[in-house]
Motif scaffolding. Structure first.
Motif, PDB file in Angstrom:
ATOM      1  N   ARG A 242       0.826  -1.195   0.000  1.00 13.70           N
ATOM      2  CA  ARG A 242       0.000   0.000   0.000  1.00 13.70           C
ATOM      3  C   ARG A 242       0.869   1.257   0.000  1.00 13.70           C
ATOM      4  O   ARG A 242       0.446   2.297  -0.488  1.00 13.70           O
ATOM      5  CB  ARG A 242      -0.901  -0.002   1.235  1.00 13.70           C
ATOM      6  N   ASN A 243       2.041   1.132   0.593  1.00 14.66           N
ATOM      7  CA  ASN A 243       2.967   2.262   0.648  1.00 14.66           C
ATOM      8  C   ASN A 243       4.272   1.891  -0.046  1.00 14.66           C
ATOM      9  O   ASN A 243       5.301   1.702   0.603  1.00 14.66           O
ATOM     10  CB  ASN A 243       3.220   2.664   2.100  1.00 14.66           C
ATOM     11  N   PRO A 244       4.271   1.739  -1.377  1.00 11.57           N
ATOM     12  CA  PRO A 244       5.483   1.278  -2.083  1.00 11.57           C
ATOM     13  C   PRO A 244       6.665   2.217  -1.915  1.00 11.57           C
ATOM     14  O   PRO A 244       7.822   1.785  -1.988  1.00 11.57           O
ATOM     15  CB  PRO A 244       5.028   1.207  -3.544  1.00 11.57           C
ATOM     16  N   GLY A 245       6.405   3.486  -1.666  1.00  4.71           N
ATOM     17  CA  GLY A 245       7.514   4.408  -1.482  1.00  4.71           C
ATOM     18  C   GLY A 245       8.324   4.147  -0.234  1.00  4.71           C
ATOM     19  O   GLY A 245       9.459   4.620  -0.106  1.00  4.71           O
ATOM     20  N   ALA A 246       7.766   3.380   0.701  1.00  3.44           N
ATOM     21  CA  ALA A 246       8.492   3.079   1.934  1.00  3.44           C
ATOM     22  C   ALA A 246       9.511   1.963   1.754  1.00  3.44           C
ATOM     23  O   ALA A 246      10.366   1.770   2.629  1.00  3.44           O
ATOM     24  CB  ALA A 246       7.504   2.697   3.035  1.00  3.44           C
ATOM     25  N   MET A 247       9.427   1.227   0.659  1.00  6.91           N
ATOM     26  CA  MET A 247      10.341   0.114   0.422  1.00  6.91           C
ATOM     27  C   MET A 247      11.531   0.574  -0.414  1.00  6.91           C
ATOM     28  O   MET A 247      11.370   1.018  -1.551  1.00  6.91           O
ATOM     29  CB  MET A 247       9.607  -1.027  -0.300  1.00  6.91           C
TER      30      MET A 247
END
Length: 891
Positions: A242-247
């Protein structure tokens, strides 16, 4: 009160966007159970624990723990609940063919490990539950045929679940849920979506992340969601963040992300300390017989019925049936591929005992299996890994507690190429792994159990190895203690596993997750036609021939060949060696990288889709920024890409080219090639590619410095050193005068034309596959001057030269030695598939003991001199036995 009220208003987040449903997983499960049990309070609820091929254990198994909690809750409410333990032998994974090359997806050795892991799980479950619960092992008898009214895609797990759900409902029971570990690669996620669609209530499929990674995804702040798209009968399921920017996109950033995050404790077996009574379940076998086509409720069509067994006794029969083998032949067949068995068949070993250490020269000194006499670890199949949770835990105890010094202190790291051996030449990154990877891959051991045991050892009085580490394992100034290195390698494992949520199906496409474009891949015509081609068909297809030679370890580069043969015959190869062999296929041969990944998938005991395909895509597949220069190199066009060596590079200068300890090229009449343009013209006329992976010739100098590994797996090269006469006329009078450089670079005496080039490593160098974004070269290769020679022409006798590109190479070289006993390149060992680069090395600068130039030498002189390996020639018949054994293991 007013302040808290205002705070709640302004901090309230909308439910369902970027947030998981309230309540724990256990509360959601119990809520679903209470709803489903309202229909009929007397009907028994069946809770299915789905053991997948990658989690075959009872310890630290979250789906099992949660299913038992749900059953206990139902019992406390006065309702009937039963936990059903199921493992599905998925036919397409065990006996199917790969998508690109139609390569068999599972070798017999890997199939045996899988089979023994299931047997061990069934035995352990029966012991823990006093035989009140059994493992149900199921598979389909045959793959369903595609018809116009049936989808082309066939998923045996879905077919088994469909029949299992029907059987449970026909018996008057109710399905309370399916409990399993979450898949993270495309194929596993698609199967989960289809199983979910079979359930009357899709929420009854409970998936858990559990101990699949060292750090739980929740603890890393990553939120997972499942997206399902349905078009007619086709169900497409994706697992994403849901939060791909966190990976993070790269492992260095991921390491920082994991720093300071907690590691959850492993879960105990839920039956531990409980009195479960005695006796076997009386009715499970009866109402499951319908799946086997033996009751009126099941179809009479044998092709639609299932293979089923309860407990460990019938597991092997199911595996052999799916593989198409006769009963009791799987273990015997795999045993015939073992190095000791092959060595025992050599004519020169016929009169010796199988226990004679002299026979164990074929791969024995460089490959350690878990021993059979330690901690109850069984090794019934000879030189192989014992499988199962018992064996994994026993080997972990051996690794951490039962060796002196602890074997854990010798660990260097899977990819720490600069951590060299000191004092003990066998202790290199090639040999000093933990050998735990097959247990982790099949889930016999969870990564959290491993790290918990290592930390317990660190807290004990036995862990005073920080001072011993530098002495025992060749620590260099930029290295780290072995326990920290182990943690870092497990973090990289986590990185690849979690990255699959970002990459999705792109991981298995030609461009990879970085969407590499512009590479002119070579593909075998016989493979793209959708059929698996035998060696005879490869003779007419040069790309198929090159790929087959790579598979069989016949590339003409000894270090690559040693690794590929070890892989074929043992199911294992060190991570450092895997990188070298993979890069050779992709960069030097230019063959579609997915074919190599599929071959590794079939052979590696420790294959998991995230680790195998992820390493190929992340480390081996060229990054988009490197494609233009690499394409020039792969075409043999070195103009403007590789400079001539001037001795003025940024690194340490060449300390001279004279002296007996300096790497030398054989007599080179003329050495007339002086410009890159002439190199291009000469290579194009010869139709030869040029080497772009310098590691294939540099790494053996420091990681196989006594040529033990190479000579163990490429035994025909022993004849180059021991047959009394070399092809250039030089005579050999004693073991002391053996030129071990011929075992590393057998073409050295045949170079007639070459060109001095600068091969000093630097960031994004086209000559080093590990150069992408790499800046730490100064301390890794401070001993390397950077000069080398690019071979442009080999001076071969007419008979050998004419067969350079001959299809007869696929049938193996003619090993009949002539009367003089000379070793001839092209007859006794294959020609190199690409024109090699010969690095010039001042051996006085090497940071390890070695046997190059006929001497055992180390600059400091304080670590002693190791005796060079004593060699004896190997007969042509023995060489043929090795070659045919490798072919059988692959096919």
């Amino acid at each position: 009160f007013f302040s808290r009220y205002v705070y709640m208003i302004f901090t309230k987040r909308p439910r369902g966007r970027g947030r998981r449903p309230q309540g724990s997983k256990e509360q959601q499960i119990l809520s679903s159970q209470s709803v489903s049990s309202n229909e009929d309070g007397t009907a028994e609820t069946v809770l299915i624990v789905w053991y997948r091929w990658s989690d075959l254990r009872l310890t630290d198994h979250e789906p099992l723990v949660e299913a038992e909690k749900a059953a206990a809750k139902l019992s406390s409410l006065g309702k009937k609940g039963r936990v059903l333990h199921v493992h599905i032998v998925e036919r397409e994974l065990l006996a199917g063919r790969s998508r690109v090359g139609q390569i068999r997806r599972c070798s017999l050795r890997r199939a045996l490990f899988w089979c023994e892991s299931v047997e061990a799980l069934a035995t352990h479950l029966a012991q823990c539950t006093n035989s009140t619960q059994e493992l149900i092992v199921i598979s389909t008898r045959s793959e369903a045929k595609s018809t116009p009214d049936k989808p082309i895609h066939y998923d045996s797990a879905v077919e088994v679940f469909r029949r299992l759900f029907e059987t449970i409902q026909e018996s008057g029971r109710r399905i309370g849920g399916v409990f399993a570990h979450q898949g993270f690669c495309d194929e596993e996620v698609q199967t989960e979506g289809r199983v979910r669609a079979l359930l009357a209530d899709p929420t009854l499929l409970y998936l858990f992340w559990g101990g699949q990674t060292l750090h739980h995804v929740d603890d890393l702040g990553l939120e997972i969601e499942t997206v399902t798209l349905t078009q007619g009968s086709d169900i497409n399921t994706k697992l994403c963040l849901r939060n791909p920017g966190a990976m993070p996109l790269y492992k260095g950033e991921f390491n920082k992300m994991c720093k300071g995050k907690r590691i959850r404790d492993p879960l105990d077996i839920p039956y531990k300390g409980k009195d479960l009574g005695a006796g076997a379940p009386s009715d499970i076998r009866i109402w499951l017989m319908g799946m086997c086509g033996t009751s009126s409720s099941a179809s009479s069509d044998a092709g639609n019925s299932a293979l089923l067994c309860c407990g460990a006794s019938g597991v092997r029969r199911i595996f052999e049936s799916v593989l198409g083998l006769s009963p009791k032949t799987l273990e015997v067949t795999v045993h015939s591929f073992n190095p000791d068995t092959i060595a025992a068949a050599w004519p020169e070993n016929q009169s010796q005992s199988a226990s004679d250490p002299g026979m164990r020269t074929f791969g024995r000194s460089t490959f350690l299996y878990p021993p059979s006499s330690s901690g109850g670890v069984s090794n019934s199949c000879g030189n192989t890994w014992p499988a199962g949770e018992f064996a994994a835990l026993a080997y972990l105890r051996l690794l951490v507690w039962e060796t002196d010094p602890p074997a854990l202190t010798l660990y260097k790291g899977a990819a720490e190429s600069f951590n060299h051996a000191v004092g003990e030449a066998d202790n290199t990154p090639i040999n000093a792994g933990t050998r735990l990877s097959p247990f982790l891959a099949f889930g016999n051991l969870s990564v959290r159990t491993l790290i918990a045991e290592v930390r317990r050892w660190e807290r004990s009085s036995s862990s005073s190895s920080e001072t011993n580490y530098g002495k025992q394992s060749g620590r260099v100034s930029h290295s780290v203690p072995p326990t920290k290195r182990l943690y870092q390698e497990l973090i990289f494992r986590d990185f690849l596993r979690v990255s699959c949520l970002l990459w999705g199906s792109e991981l298995f496409k030609i461009g990879g997750p970085f969407r590499t474009q512009g590479v002119s891949w070579r593909r075998p015509k016989t493979f793209t036609a959708g059929t698996c081609s035998p060696p005879s068909a490869c003779a007419e297809d040069p790309v198929a021939r090159d790929f087959r030679r790579w598979q069989e370890g016949q590339t003409g580069f000894p270090f690559v060949d040693a690794g590929m043969r070890e892989l074929a015959l043992t199911g294992y190869m060190s991570h450092l060696h895997r990188q070298c062999c993979a890069a050779f296929l992709v960069r030097d041969l230019g063959i579609d990288w997915r074919l190599g990944a599929e071959h590794f998938e079939a052979c590696l005991l420790d294959h998991t889709p995230d680790a195998n395909w992820g390493n190929w895509a992340y480390r081996i597949l060229p990054r988009p920024c490197l494609v233009p220069g690499l394409q020039c190199m792969m075409r043999g066009d070195v103009s403007g890409v590789v400079p001539l060596f001037s001795g003025t590079g940024k690194g340490k200068k060449d300390k001279g080219t004279k002296g007996k300890h300096h790497s030398r090229l054989a007599s080179n009449p003329g050495n007339t090639v002086t410009t890159a343009a002439e190199v291009d013209a000469k290579l194009k006329r010869a139709g030869m590619r040029t080497q772009t992976t310098v590691e294939c010739t540099v790494w053996p100098m420091i990681h196989d410095s006594f040529a033990k590994h190479t000579l163990a797996w490429v035994p025909e090269l022993r004849n180059a050193l021991t047959c009394g006469q070399r092809s250039n006329g030089g005579s050999i009078t004693s073991q002391a005068s053996l030129d071990f450089e011929l075992a590393r670079e057998p073409w050295r005496d045949h170079v007639s034309d070459s060109m001095n080039v600068d091969v000093k490593p630097y960031k994004d160098s086209p000559l080093w596959f590990c150069a992408a974004n790499r800046v730490n070269w100064d301390y890794e290769y401070s001993w390397f001057s950077g000069s080398g020679s690019r071979v442009t022409e080999l001076n071969l006798p007419p008979r050998e030269a004419s067969s350079l590109d001959c299809s007869a190479q696929m049938q193996g070289p003619d090993h009949s030695l002539d009367a003089s006993g000379r070793f001839i390149l092209g007859r006794d060992y294959p020609f190199p598939l690409v024109m090699p680069i010969v690095p010039r090395i001042n051996y006085r600068e090497l940071p390890v003991q070695h046997c190059w130039m006929g001497a055992s030498y180390r600059e400091s002189g304080t670590h002693g001199i190791e005796t060079r390996p004593e060699l004896r020639p190997i007969t042509p018949v023995s060489i043929e036995i090795v070659r045919r054994s490798i072919q059988r293991a692959i096919l």
